[in-house]
Scaffold this active site. Structure first.
Site, short mmCIF file in Angstrom:
data_model
loop_
_atom_site.label_atom_id
_atom_site.label_comp_id
_atom_site.label_asym_id
_atom_site.label_seq_id
_atom_site.Cartn_x
_atom_site.Cartn_y
_atom_site.Cartn_z
N VAL A 115 4.62 -1.23 3.19
CA VAL A 115 4.29 0.15 2.87
C VAL A 115 5.20 0.62 1.76
CG1 VAL A 115 4.08 2.49 3.76
CG2 VAL A 115 3.57 0.55 5.25
N LYS A 116 4.60 1.19 0.71
CA LYS A 116 5.40 1.64 -0.42
C LYS A 116 5.84 3.08 -0.21
CE LYS A 116 4.35 0.41 -4.71
NZ LYS A 116 3.54 0.19 -5.95
N VAL A 117 7.13 3.29 -0.34
CA VAL A 117 7.75 4.62 -0.17
C VAL A 117 8.54 4.93 -1.43
CG1 VAL A 117 9.43 5.96 1.15
CG2 VAL A 117 7.87 4.39 2.34
N LEU A 150 0.86 -1.18 0.00
CA LEU A 150 0.00 0.00 0.00
C LEU A 150 0.90 1.22 0.00
CD1 LEU A 150 -2.76 1.43 0.25
CD2 LEU A 150 -2.56 1.19 2.73
#
EC number: 2.2.1.2
Length: 947
Positions: free
Chosen positions: A139-141, A108
């Site tokens: 978590v997408k960064v 996400l």
């Protein structure tokens, strides 16, 4: 064997780059996990935009959420997105468990708007991690320069991170370093690093698209056929070569002693994930970016079409480390051709952030549109008929605001949205609705106390923002049973003060003294007067009849405590007066009058959500209105004509102050025109824009508006469901005004020219305190009960134009100075009663119809704190007629030599003095004796001058 599953034997996992609610609910994802060996799912704004914006499968969920109470657009989106991520994570949890946490992840993404904000990325990543609550979440960064420290810190906190938007080998190396450093820090704190996973999403097909375009340009420019042929061999090769060499860096790092030390503690490698693997060029194989990048410890995330294609005809063997010398040669040849891969990858990062932001805008815009449709009449709507030119300009401004993220920057209190000065200090009104909802108990206790005290009347003693907002509430809402009638007194005219006093029972009246600074002349004089009057007629301590609304630490707060006021309500120091209606300055009077503040704030909150930072400009009603008004100002249509249904028509006076005082400075302005009745199209010039607020069912002005529209005038219609929705309009226009100021290029929150008139007023009242009289004035002409005054420059110009011994001649010469694009303003320092208002309006309409010019009518000193700023600080396009009069009976101000009449006279002179100092075309008419007869004489002179 299924080629997709066969990839697992080569150490590669297939993830699906797709997510949708029905896809999960119908079992399609589960089927792919079982049939195809899909071991993960990635999502991004584009994926959610397609899922939510292009279908109705989320509508029922949105409707259910909204039935539980209104929500912001971002809350609605996140509610469904997080649920989808959780459901997908649950489908993949058996895979995660079976592989002991080595796979089975769902990604996400943090908001793409935060790609350049390290702290914002950290905060949002932590929040999403907690909100999803699944250990197989990644978590997408983004792998931007600002994202790198966030990646390291989040890893050091034990979060699993998917780093996205990687194109460059150099940046990938930095990402891998950030991951390793984060693991080391987590381990040093005693964290279990075996629970931390990461992938580095390395994009491929976008590189070929960009590189091929430049290669084609080089081919077209080459004269040598052999060179053309050699350049052509590079097409479709750059992305794969770049990826293969990135993998070689990975292999070097995981054989280092540093990595082995972490591996001994259970660390998992950060796998390279091939992203953007759908083939863009139809000349290439539809499985090119899968077949050529197969190798251990990698992931390939594919869109559904690519997954289907590879299942059907994909070939599986280890390719990732094949032909490495050729890969290096491709990149060398690319450089020799004069094409910079670094430049390509830098541009692709920037472009990727932009594309994801655009997708987020489309996504949130779609959710905003769904929310508005589902709320129906719970939220007021607006419609624009601007004409082709203004529509085009407004669209261009909308595109600019979207591309530059100015709506989000406004909500972040970024002063560069305006002039870069002190704007950030004055944006407390943005979250006032939520803040005041938390104060509802305080207001309810105050309302209960007012009701128990059996006050019959409540009088607000204030000026400008402290009075105009409460006045709208007093005229819009009916008197509540058991609560006092709400009055507003914002004048130093003795007759007006006395008239309010006669309309109330002093022994049963609550006085609300409102002054942000505490030092405003008018409310202080009114407070002193009524405090003395209550003390004289009441057997009680007068303080029990008074409350104060002021900023903390003001002089008014000190006086209130000294005099025993029953309560002091604190305003927000970060909210300017004209933006303060949804704050104690508006809500204390509303509570005293028994207005249902819970419903009022809920309604205002609906518009606050609609205008929020999460709503892109094209779906944001406040921003759209502001951009339309700003576009109109740029086009010379800087006169905003306001009309409204009768029950809410006083909204125009509040809006006048908001627009005029916010925009009118540095020689620029939108000039708002309230209470100017709609006329036929031919009485208007090309400098108008019309804004109408119509209550549900009111069509009384529609014929006039339609005629104006047909004649080419811009018309903005706002449909107000119910009078109780007035809070929505307060907020809409606050946002719109701030936005219009950005377009015009001024600070919305200062009022430099208001202070100039105050300074002159103080000088004159000080002279009266010292000498017992105001400085003598000599009229230019006395004609019956009227005398004419102006400064030397105006007098000389008017005499040259034919002004002689009659008021009509002076007015004729004065009106002759009106040019196209000007406006005429009547500024009356007299009692604002119905007869006087009608007389001033008569003169106003006569001027409009004869001169085809915009007209304003203001009563002093009230307008000094409102439109007076634009008259003095805006463009020199106003032609002013000030009206003053002798007071039939004056009233003393306790503790001062100066009476109300003297204060009003000083204010009128100070106002006029600043107008003439600013080289404004201004004329003053003074009435001797009966004001009604004087106004009749002025109307006769106006008619003669215009004939």
């Amino acid at each position: 064997m299924n080629p997709l599953k066969e990839l697992q034997t080569h150490g590669q996992s297939i993830w699906l780059d797709f997510l949708a609610r029905g896809f999960i609910a119908k079992g399609d994802l589960k089927a792919m996990v079982e049939r195809d060996g899909v071991r993960g799912v990635t999502s991004n704004p584009s994926i959610f935009e397609k899922a939510i914006g292009s279908s109705d499968e989320y509508d029922a969920t949105f409707e259910k959420l909204l039935k539980g109470g209104d929500r912001s657009v971002i809350d609605l989106y996140e509610a469904v997105a997080i649920e989808d991520i959780q459901n997908a994570a649950d489908v993949l949890k058996p895979t995660y468990d079976e592989l002991d946490g080595r796979d089975g992840f769902v990604s996400l993404e943090v908001s793409p708007y935060l790609a350049r904000d390290a702290e914002g990325t950290l905060t949002e990543a932590r929040r999403l991690w907690q909100a999803v609550g699944r250990e197989n979440l990644m978590v997408k960064v983004p792998g931007t320069r600002e994202g790198l420290p966030a990646i390291e810190q989040l890893t050091a906190e034990g979060l699993s991170i998917n780093i996205t938007l990687l194109f460059s080998q150099k940046v990938y190396a930095q990402v891998l370093e950030a991951y390793i450093s984060g693991l080391e820090k987590f381990a040093a704190k005693g964290g279990d690093i075996s629970k931390v996973a990461s992938v580095a999403s390395f994009f491929v097909s976008r590189i070929d698209t960009a590189a091929d375009r430049q290669i084609d340009d080089k081919i077209a420019a080459a004269n040598d056929e052999e060179r053309k042929a050699h350049l052509a061999t590079l097409k479709g090769k750059v992305a794969i070569a770049n990826a293969k060499l990135a993998y070689q860096h990975y292999k070097g790092v995981i054989t280092s002693e540093r990595w082995k030390a972490l591996e001994a503690k259970g660390a998992r490698v950060q796998r390279l994930l091939w992203a953007s693997t759908g083939t863009k060029n139809k000349a290439y194989s539809d499985v090119l970016y899968v077949e050529e990048l197969i190798g251990p410890d990698t992931v390939n995330t594919v869109p559904p079409a690519t997954l289907d294609a590879f299942r059907d005809h994909g070939k599986v063997h280890d390719t990732l480390e094949e032909n490495l010398p050729e890969a290096a040669q491709v990149l060398a040849d690319l450089a020799d051709a004069g094409i910079s891969l670094d430049s390509i990858t830098d541009h692709l990062v920037h472009d990727g952030v932009r594309l994801f932001s655009e997708a987020a805008d489309q996504l949130l815009g779609a959710v905003a549109a769904k929310r508005a449709r589902m709320l129906g009449k719970k939220i007021d709507t607006q419609a624009f008929s601007l004409g082709d030119d203004l529509t085009h300009t407004t669209k261009a401004l909308t595109d600019d605001w979207r591309a530059e993220g100015k709506g989000r920057r406004l909500w972040k209190r970024d002063a560069s949205v305006w002039t870069g000065h002190d704007e950030a200090k004055w944006l407390g009104w943005l979250d006032a609705v939520a803040r005041e909802q938390n104060s509802l108990r305080l207001y309810q206790r105050f309302a209960d106390a007012v009701k128990r005290a059996k006050f019959t009347d409540a009088v607000v003693l204030g000026m400008g923002g402290s009075s105009l907002g409460p006045e709208v509430l007093a005229t819009t809402f009916k008197q509540a049973k058991g609560f006092p009638k709400l009055h507003i007194l914002d004048s130093t005219d003795p007759a007006q003060v006395k008239r309010v006093e006669k309309s109330i029972n002093l022994t049963r009246t609550l006085f609300i003294v409102s002054s942000k600074s505490g030092g405003t002349t008018e409310p202080n004089a009114l407070m002193d007067y009524f405090f003395a009057r209550v003390e004289k007629v009441s057997g009680q301590q007068p303080g029990v009849h008074f409350v104060a609304v002021t900023d903390p630490g003001s002089s008014l707060e000190k006086v209130a405590h000294e005099r025993g006021f029953i309560h002091v309500f604190h305003g927000g120091p970060s909210i300017g007066g004209r933006y303060s209606v949804i704050s104690p300055f508006g809500l204390v009077p509303a509570a005293a009058a028994g207005i249902d503040l819970k419903k009022f704030l809920e309604s205002a909150g609906a518009m606050a959500h609609a205008c929020g930072a999460d709503v892109p400009p094209h779906e944001n009603p406040g921003i759209q209105l502001g951009l339309a008004l700003g576009a109109a100002a740029r086009a010379g249509r800087d006169k905003v004509t306001l009309s409204a249904s009768r029950q809410i028509e006083d909204f125009g006076a509040w809006t006048e102050q908001l627009i005029a005082e916010s925009t009118g400075k540095n020689g620029r302005a939108l000039i708002p025109l309230a209470d100017e009745p709609l006329g036929k199209p031919d009485v208007y010039g090309a400098d108008r824009v019309f804004v109408d607020l119509a209550l549900n069912g009111d069509t009384s002005r529609e014929a006039a508006l339609a005629a104006l529209e047909r004649a080419g005038h811009p018309v903005i219609r706002i449909a107000v469901t119910d009078a109780t929705h007035i809070g929505q309009e307060f907020f809409r226009f606050e946002i719109a005004t701030a936005v219009a100021c950005s377009v015009i290029g001024v600070n919305p929150f200062d009022q430099p020219d208001v202070e100039a008139a105050k300074v002159k007023t103080r000088e004159l009242t000080a002279a009266f305190e010292r000498d017992g009289t105001l400085p003598e004035e000599t009229p230019l002409v006395t004609d019956g009960n009227l005398s004419v005054y102006t400064d030397d420059n105006n007098a000389e110009a008017l005499r040259e134009a034919g002004a002689d011994g009659t008021v009509a001649s002076w007015l004729k010469a004065h009106f002759a100075r009106i040019e196209a694009g000007d406006y005429a303003a009547l500024l009356a320092y007299i009692d604002r009663n119905d007869k006087d208002v009608a007389a001033v309006q008569k003169a106003r309409i006569a001027i409009r119809d004869a001169k085809r010019v915009a007209t304003c009518a203001g009563f002093g000193p009230r307008f000094l704190h409102s439109t007076g700023q634009a008259y003095k600080g805006g463009p020199n396009t106003g032609v002013f007629v000030q009206i003053t009069a002798d007071d039939a009976k004056d009233l003393p101000v306790p503790g001062q030599k100066a009476s109300f009449g003297i204060i009003k006279a000083a204010q009128a002179r100070g106002d006029f003095g600043v107008l003439t100092e600013r080289d404004r075309r201004a004329l003053r008419l003074h009435i001797k004796g009966d004001v009604g007869k004087g106004l009749a004489a002025i109307n006769a002179a106006v008619a003669q001058a215009l004939s």
